[in-house]
Design a protein around this motif. Structure first.
Motif, PDB file in Angstrom:
ATOM      1  N   THR A  95      34.830  43.136  44.627  1.00  0.00           N
ATOM      2  CA  THR A  95      35.567  42.415  45.667  1.00  0.00           C
ATOM      3  C   THR A  95      36.429  41.351  45.010  1.00  0.00           C
ATOM      4  O   THR A  95      35.928  40.533  44.229  1.00  0.00           O
ATOM      5  N   LYS A  96      37.726  41.385  45.321  1.00  0.00           N
ATOM      6  CA  LYS A  96      38.616  40.328  44.843  1.00  0.00           C
ATOM      7  C   LYS A  96      38.343  39.102  45.697  1.00  0.00           C
ATOM      8  O   LYS A  96      38.435  39.153  46.920  1.00  0.00           O
ATOM      9  N   THR A  97      38.003  37.982  45.056  1.00  0.00           N
ATOM     10  CA  THR A  97      37.622  36.769  45.789  1.00  0.00           C
ATOM     11  C   THR A  97      38.676  35.676  45.714  1.00  0.00           C
ATOM     12  O   THR A  97      38.556  34.659  46.394  1.00  0.00           O
ATOM     13  N   GLY A  98      39.691  35.874  44.888  1.00  0.00           N
ATOM     14  CA  GLY A  98      40.749  34.890  44.732  1.00  0.00           C
ATOM     15  C   GLY A  98      41.661  35.340  43.614  1.00  0.00           C
ATOM     16  O   GLY A  98      41.463  36.409  43.032  1.00  0.00           O
ATOM     17  N   PRO A  99      42.664  34.538  43.275  1.00  0.00           N
ATOM     18  CA  PRO A  99      43.566  34.920  42.177  1.00  0.00           C
ATOM     19  C   PRO A  99      42.790  35.042  40.867  1.00  0.00           C
ATOM     20  O   PRO A  99      42.224  34.068  40.369  1.00  0.00           O
ATOM     21  N   GLY A 100      42.700  36.266  40.342  1.00  0.00           N
ATOM     22  CA  GLY A 100      42.028  36.504  39.073  1.00  0.00           C
ATOM     23  C   GLY A 100      40.518  36.435  39.110  1.00  0.00           C
ATOM     24  O   GLY A 100      39.887  36.442  38.058  1.00  0.00           O
ATOM     25  N   THR A 101      39.904  36.379  40.296  1.00  0.00           N
ATOM     26  CA  THR A 101      38.439  36.324  40.362  1.00  0.00           C
ATOM     27  C   THR A 101      37.898  37.477  41.204  1.00  0.00           C
ATOM     28  O   THR A 101      38.497  37.859  42.212  1.00  0.00           O
ATOM     29  N   TYR A 102      36.764  37.987  40.754  1.00  0.00           N
ATOM     30  CA  TYR A 102      36.129  39.138  41.397  1.00  0.00           C
ATOM     31  C   TYR A 102      34.613  38.950  41.386  1.00  0.00           C
ATOM     32  O   TYR A 102      34.076  38.261  40.519  1.00  0.00           O
ATOM     33  N   THR A 103      33.957  39.594  42.333  1.00  0.00           N
ATOM     34  CA  THR A 103      32.508  39.742  42.285  1.00  0.00           C
ATOM     35  C   THR A 103      32.205  41.226  42.252  1.00  0.00           C
ATOM     36  O   THR A 103      33.039  42.058  42.641  1.00  0.00           O
ATOM     37  N   GLY A 104      31.002  41.560  41.788  1.00  0.00           N
ATOM     38  CA  GLY A 104      30.609  42.952  41.719  1.00  0.00           C
ATOM     39  C   GLY A 104      29.119  43.116  41.946  1.00  0.00           C
ATOM     40  O   GLY A 104      28.326  42.242  41.586  1.00  0.00           O
ATOM     41  N   THR A 105      28.766  44.222  42.582  1.00  0.00           N
ATOM     42  CA  THR A 105      27.358  44.570  42.772  1.00  0.00           C
ATOM     43  C   THR A 105      27.169  46.037  42.400  1.00  0.00           C
ATOM     44  O   THR A 105      28.100  46.844  42.474  1.00  0.00           O
ATOM     45  N   VAL A 112      24.680  39.098  41.763  1.00  0.00           N
ATOM     46  CA  VAL A 112      26.105  39.403  41.853  1.00  0.00           C
ATOM     47  C   VAL A 112      26.778  39.119  40.519  1.00  0.00           C
ATOM     48  O   VAL A 112      26.597  38.049  39.935  1.00  0.00           O
ATOM     49  N   ALA A 113      27.563  40.080  40.037  1.00  0.00           N
ATOM     50  CA  ALA A 113      28.358  39.892  38.826  1.00  0.00           C
ATOM     51  C   ALA A 113      29.565  39.028  39.160  1.00  0.00           C
ATOM     52  O   ALA A 113      30.119  39.119  40.262  1.00  0.00           O
ATOM     53  N   GLN A 114      29.965  38.206  38.205  1.00  0.00           N
ATOM     54  CA  GLN A 114      31.137  37.345  38.360  1.00  0.00           C
ATOM     55  C   GLN A 114      32.182  37.778  37.346  1.00  0.00           C
ATOM     56  O   GLN A 114      31.887  37.895  36.153  1.00  0.00           O
ATOM     57  N   GLY A 115      33.413  38.016  37.824  1.00  0.00           N
ATOM     58  CA  GLY A 115      34.493  38.447  36.946  1.00  0.00           C
ATOM     59  C   GLY A 115      35.691  37.528  37.024  1.00  0.00           C
ATOM     60  O   GLY A 115      36.028  37.033  38.098  1.00  0.00           O
ATOM     61  N   VAL A 116      36.316  37.302  35.861  1.00  0.00           N
ATOM     62  CA  VAL A 116      37.531  36.498  35.782  1.00  0.00           C
ATOM     63  C   VAL A 116      38.542  37.259  34.934  1.00  0.00           C
ATOM     64  O   VAL A 116      38.230  37.685  33.815  1.00  0.00           O
TER      65      VAL A 116
END
Length: 177
Positions: A95-105, A112-116
């Motif tokens: 899931t895109k949560t903001g500019p350049g940020t994502y979460t993943g399951t 929850v995985a955190q992506g940048v």
């Protein structure tokens, strides 16, 4: 006093290990710019290996990944085939949560995985429930992906337990035309 010195050494090792993290912003000017939703859309092939902390290759594997997106939510369906013939499947929901940020399951991801994303790089951090010798152990993953060109991405993930390095996963992704 006997327990104090080993405990102090352990605390120092954990603190030192935590000081070496590179931030994704370090890659903000790197090209080509990674568009996660574009790159992980369609079919990709990957080849990879797992190395233990000594560097010995323990397992080799291939992956076929199919990605699709509906707005800011994506599904990555991964099918692994290991060198010993075993197979495994992992399905991520991103899931895109903001500019350049994502979460993943995913089913074997704890929490929850955190992506940048910055420039050509993506850093995922998450805890993976890893089956080892009939048990499941939770390992912390620091997963870096670097877009090399419009088709190739390199991936290196460092695995740790209680702050101690236990191994690395290296992958090369190729996006099908």
């Amino acid at each position: 006093m006997k327990i104090f010195k080993p405990l102090l050494a352990l605390c120092c090792a954990v603190l030192i290990a935590g000081c070496g993290t590179v931030e994704p912003s370090r890659y903000a000017d790197q090209k080509p710019t990674l568009d996660l939703q574009q790159y992980f859309n369609g079919t990709l092939d990957a080849q990879g290996m797992f190395q233990d902390r000594s560097g010995e290759v323990i397992k080799r594997f291939g992956v076929v990944m199919v990605g699709s997106w509906k707005g800011d939510v994506g599904t990555l369906d991964e099918s692994f085939t290991y060198s010993d013939g075993t197979k495994e499947k992992r399905v991520w929901t991103l899931t895109k949560t903001g500019p350049g940020t994502y979460t993943g399951t995913a089913g074997d991801v704890v929490g929850v995985a955190q992506g940048v994303v910055a420039g050509n790089a993506l850093r995922w951090t998450y805890v993976l429930a890893l089956p080892v010798d009939g048990k499941v152990i939770n390992v912390t993953m620091e997963d870096w992906m670097y877009l090399m060109d419009d088709r190739v991405m390199l991936n290196r993930a460092a695995m740790s337990k209680f702050g101690f390095h236990v191994g690395d996963v290296t992958l090369s992704f190729t996006k099908r035309p």
